[in-house]
Design a protein around this motif. Structure first.
Motif, PDB file in Angstrom:
ATOM      1  N   GLY A 516       0.820  -1.236  -0.012  1.00 52.82           N
ATOM      2  CA  GLY A 516      -0.040  -0.033  -0.003  1.00 52.82           C
ATOM      3  C   GLY A 516       0.832   1.218   0.022  1.00 52.82           C
ATOM      4  O   GLY A 516       0.630   2.325  -0.921  1.00 52.82           O
ATOM      5  N   MET A 519       2.727   1.702  -3.281  1.00 52.15           N
ATOM      6  CA  MET A 519       1.567   2.079  -4.362  1.00 52.15           C
ATOM      7  C   MET A 519       1.596   3.682  -4.133  1.00 52.15           C
ATOM      8  O   MET A 519       1.669   4.443  -5.234  1.00 52.15           O
ATOM      9  CB  MET A 519       0.497   1.545  -4.317  1.00 52.15           C
ATOM     10  N   ALA A 520       1.523   4.206  -2.918  1.00 55.41           N
ATOM     11  CA  ALA A 520       1.114   5.375  -2.611  1.00 55.41           C
ATOM     12  C   ALA A 520       2.427   6.386  -3.185  1.00 55.41           C
ATOM     13  O   ALA A 520       2.276   7.429  -3.764  1.00 55.41           O
ATOM     14  CB  ALA A 520       0.857   5.799  -1.352  1.00 55.41           C
ATOM     15  N   HIS A 559      -1.857  -3.773 -13.099  1.00 54.18           N
ATOM     16  CA  HIS A 559      -2.301  -2.867 -12.009  1.00 54.18           C
ATOM     17  C   HIS A 559      -1.554  -1.806 -11.907  1.00 54.18           C
ATOM     18  O   HIS A 559      -1.837  -0.618 -11.815  1.00 54.18           O
ATOM     19  CB  HIS A 559      -2.998  -3.745 -10.907  1.00 54.18           C
ATOM     20  N   TYR A 560      -0.208  -2.087 -11.533  1.00 56.11           N
ATOM     21  CA  TYR A 560       0.807  -1.107 -11.163  1.00 56.11           C
ATOM     22  C   TYR A 560       1.192  -0.246 -12.350  1.00 56.11           C
ATOM     23  O   TYR A 560       1.368   0.958 -12.143  1.00 56.11           O
ATOM     24  CB  TYR A 560       2.082  -1.865 -10.848  1.00 56.11           C
ATOM     25  N   VAL A 563      -1.758   2.463 -12.492  1.00 60.18           N
ATOM     26  CA  VAL A 563      -1.313   3.543 -11.638  1.00 60.18           C
ATOM     27  C   VAL A 563      -0.424   4.620 -12.186  1.00 60.18           C
ATOM     28  O   VAL A 563      -0.321   5.748 -11.861  1.00 60.18           O
ATOM     29  CB  VAL A 563      -1.240   2.917 -10.261  1.00 60.18           C
ATOM     30  N   VAL A 611      -6.361   7.344  -7.243  1.00 60.51           N
ATOM     31  CA  VAL A 611      -6.665   6.673  -6.088  1.00 60.51           C
ATOM     32  C   VAL A 611      -7.323   5.481  -5.827  1.00 60.51           C
ATOM     33  O   VAL A 611      -7.130   4.350  -5.530  1.00 60.51           O
ATOM     34  CB  VAL A 611      -7.010   7.662  -4.882  1.00 60.51           C
ATOM     35  N   ILE A 612      -8.675   5.678  -6.307  1.00 62.42           N
ATOM     36  CA  ILE A 612      -9.755   4.419  -6.690  1.00 62.42           C
ATOM     37  C   ILE A 612      -9.245   3.319  -7.490  1.00 62.42           C
ATOM     38  O   ILE A 612      -9.248   2.112  -6.976  1.00 62.42           O
ATOM     39  CB  ILE A 612     -10.875   5.008  -7.437  1.00 62.42           C
ATOM     40  N   ALA A 614      -6.048   2.773  -7.762  1.00 64.86           N
ATOM     41  CA  ALA A 614      -4.806   2.191  -7.159  1.00 64.86           C
ATOM     42  C   ALA A 614      -5.541   1.108  -5.943  1.00 64.86           C
ATOM     43  O   ALA A 614      -4.752   0.189  -5.578  1.00 64.86           O
ATOM     44  CB  ALA A 614      -4.141   3.195  -6.404  1.00 64.86           C
ATOM     45  N   CYS A 615      -6.553   1.475  -5.112  1.00 61.77           N
ATOM     46  CA  CYS A 615      -7.141   0.728  -4.212  1.00 61.77           C
ATOM     47  C   CYS A 615      -7.907  -0.584  -4.869  1.00 61.77           C
ATOM     48  O   CYS A 615      -8.229  -1.303  -3.978  1.00 61.77           O
ATOM     49  CB  CYS A 615      -8.222   1.828  -3.464  1.00 61.77           C
ATOM     50  N   VAL A 616      -8.482  -0.505  -5.739  1.00 62.96           N
ATOM     51  CA  VAL A 616      -9.274  -1.531  -6.389  1.00 62.96           C
ATOM     52  C   VAL A 616      -8.655  -2.336  -7.817  1.00 62.96           C
ATOM     53  O   VAL A 616      -8.723  -1.675  -8.802  1.00 62.96           O
ATOM     54  CB  VAL A 616     -10.716  -0.894  -6.787  1.00 62.96           C
TER      55      VAL A 616
END
Length: 624
Positions: A516, A519-520, A559-560, A563, A611-612, A614-616
């Motif tokens: 987490g 990713m941030a 996914h990465y 983002v 952010v959405i 990244a989180c899903v």
């Protein structure tokens, strides 16, 4: 203010004080532009022939990839030469633009002399590298690899020649002497300090890759040359690595076959605009949403999503959509600032819509499947589009649309039938890849043939006179991008050899909070990198370093990638630094100051959307 210099004109003089140099520039320019255009055309023909022979005739051409690769590296270098002559290499002019005319002229001369110094310093290693390749034979064509490797020294020497010509045309003798003295003094100081660098270890990374690269970028030296100067000085002054190795890395970075998609999709984008396909799509969407409050803003968001899926070039996307929509939106009371703000925001939103050049680059440098990236990119862009639609709805909820006439149903049906071939193109491209007809690299040739046929047969809009200028523009933009990829690949290799990548991996992997937090931090890093470097050089430099860490932490590569690309898009189009914002202002013919305030809400919406995403993870990988 920070801008990328994307001018599409020859160097201009108020009074032509150098008629001989001007004539020489034009003659040599023509002698480079025509071969560059023909090389783009030849690559299209070779790849298309490969698809036809393999899929339709079941008789693969075993030599097509090798020939395409040779043509491609020559096109990249000739395109770089064209971009250099036209002043179209990407650069930051924040500092230069803020100075007086006299100091600006001196800095322009310094940038030219520094670029020339880089070209002169790598010319001999480039020649040596091409001579060494004589002993390597290409298996299918049975010719020496030096045919391919020779492109680099030829391109370097031609750029050096144009640097001298432009220096003579645009600088006074006093400015030339001052610029040469400044650059010579800096090179001399570094050369004399060589014994000191041997004992500095990792501090050399800060000196060369932060200090030298940062200073040269901010002084307005084109990004490709800034990367090259930083890498060259690091290797020459603090290591014993032969400089021909750097040339080899540049060659490898620029000639990766996957990157062939860059010029082909750029050309496809220009074709879409020229044949009227983009205009047809926009008119159909406008007919549906014309009576909705803020309807044309929704059309702008939808049109950018659709056109992005065809051209792959952000500048081409915006240039195709803005002229078709802006006049009507202004008639309905939209402010110039809001128009350019939304255009910029949609540019950032659609960065992951295939065939995105940044996604192609990620696939090239990290080994992630381009087909998976194309599939994964559609929904994240849709999420960001939905966030932008919320802002549009809020801003236009009180709009008076009583004076807007509804489009008759028959007119909507007619516009749909006209737009159908254009609307179908993204689906044709996608189906072609999925069915195995063509690879992600070759599929653009199918799109090009489709666009030509649609332009001639359906839209009756095909200006043959524009073909050569379009091919030259394609070579120029592609050459500028590919030279950055080449020098950034050499720079990334230098960073890897120094142990920096290992240290960065340990630092990022040790961040508290695990995946987490990683990713941030990545999100923030790539917003900053996207604003300063633009997407492609940033991903070439940091993709190979950070993607393995993401995988190690259990983050899916696709996914990465989503983002990272969306974060870079946010940085690229966010003022006051992001160069994409100023490109949008130039295309919309709007003052940059007008859009600063309206864009803030759109940027916030984009950030929430990222952010959405990244989180899903499912948004990016649910359909793989």
């Amino acid at each position: 203010m920070t801008v990328a210099h994307h001018g599409s004109h020859e160097p201009q003089d108020q009074v032509d004080a150098h008629p001989f140099l001007t004539k020489l520039d034009r003659t040599l320019g023509w002698m480079v532009e025509i071969p560059a255009a023909l090389l783009v055309l030849a690559d299209i023909v070779v790849l298309l022939a490969g698809v036809i022979f393999r899929f339709a005739l079941h008789h693969p051409l075993v030599w097509s990839d090798e020939l395409a690769s040779i043509l491609f590296i020559w096109m990249a270098m000739m395109g770089s030469v064209v971009a250099f002559r036209r002043g179209e290499h990407m650069r930051m002019t924040a500092l230069v633009s803020s100075l007086s005319a006299q100091r600006r002229a001196l800095l322009e001369a310094v940038a030219l002399v520094a670029s020339l110094a880089f070209l002169v310093l790598i010319a001999w290693p480039a020649l040596i590298n091409s001579i060494e390749e004589i002993d390597i034979t290409l298996p299918a064509l049975d010719i020496p690899n030096s045919w391919r490797a020779a492109a680099l020294p030829v391109g370097v020497l031609l750029m050096a020649l144009f640097a001298l010509i432009r220096l003579g045309r645009t600088s006074t003798p006093k400015q030339m002497i001052q610029a040469a003295a400044i650059v010579g003094a800096i090179i001399g100081a570094f050369w004399l300090a060589e014994p000191l660098f041997e004992d500095l270890g990792r501090i050399n990374l800060l000196i060369f890759f932060v200090g030298v690269v940062g200073a040269t970028v901010f002084l307005g030296i084109p990004i490709a040359f800034a990367f090259g100067l930083g890498t060259l000085s690091y290797l020459a002054l603090s290591t014993s690595t032969p400089l021909s190795v750097m040339i080899g890395r540049m060659n490898d970075g620029m000639s990766h076959l996957i990157l062939l998609a860059v010029p082909l999709f750029v050309f496809l984008g220009l074709l879409i605009e020229m044949t009227g396909m983009a205009k047809a799509m926009v008119e159909f969407l406008a007919s549906i949403l014309g009576r909705v409050k803020g309807g044309l803003s929704y059309v702008l968001i939808g049109a950018m999503y659709l056109v992005s899926g065809i051209s792959g070039s952000k500048a081409a996307d915006m240039a195709a959509v803005a002229p078709a929509l802006f006049p009507e939106m202004k008639k309905r009371g939209a402010s110039e600032g809001d128009l350019v703000a939304l255009l910029s925001a949609t540019g950032a939103q659609t960065e992951t819509v295939p065939p995105s050049l940044v996604l192609i680059t990620i696939g090239s440098v990290t080994g992630v499947s381009i087909a998976a990236l194309f599939t994964g990119g559609l929904l994240p862009a849709g999420v960001l589009g939905a966030m932008l639609c919320l802002v549009v709805w809020f801003r236009n909820r009180n709009e008076d649309i009583r004076g807007v006439k509804a489009t008759p149903l028959l007119r909507i049906i007619k516009l749909f039938l006209i737009a159908f071939p254009a609307l179908a193109l993204p689906f044709v491209i996608r189906a072609t890849v999925i069915e195995g007809v063509a690879t992600a690299t070759e599929v653009s040739t199918i799109g090009i043939v489709y666009a030509i046929v649609a332009g001639i047969v359906v839209y009756r809009q095909f200006d043959y006179k524009r073909l050569i200028p379009m091919l030259v523009s394609t070579a120029s933009l592609s050459g500028a991008i590919l030279l950055i990829i080449g020098t950034a690949t050499a720079m990334a290799w230098g960073l890897t050899q120094s142990g920096f990548s290992k240290w960065l991996a340990q630092l990022m992997a040790a961040l508290p909070g695990g995946a987490g937090m990683f990713m941030a931090v990545s999100l923030v890093i790539f917003v900053v990198l996207g604003s300063v470097l633009e997407g492609i050089p940033a991903i070439v430099l940091f993709g190979p370093l950070l993607f393995p860490i993401a995988k190690q932490l259990g983050i899916h590569e696709v996914h990465y990638a989503m983002v990272v690309v969306l974060s870079m898009g946010l940085g690229l189009f966010a003022p006051p630094v992001g160069v994409g914002y100023y490109a949008a202002c130039a295309i919309g013919n709007v003052s940059p100051d007008a859009g600063i305030k309206p864009i803030l809400a759109y940027l916030l919406a984009l950030f929430i959307g990222i952010v959405i995403v990244a989180c899903v993870p499912w948004i990016s990988i649910g359909f793989l």
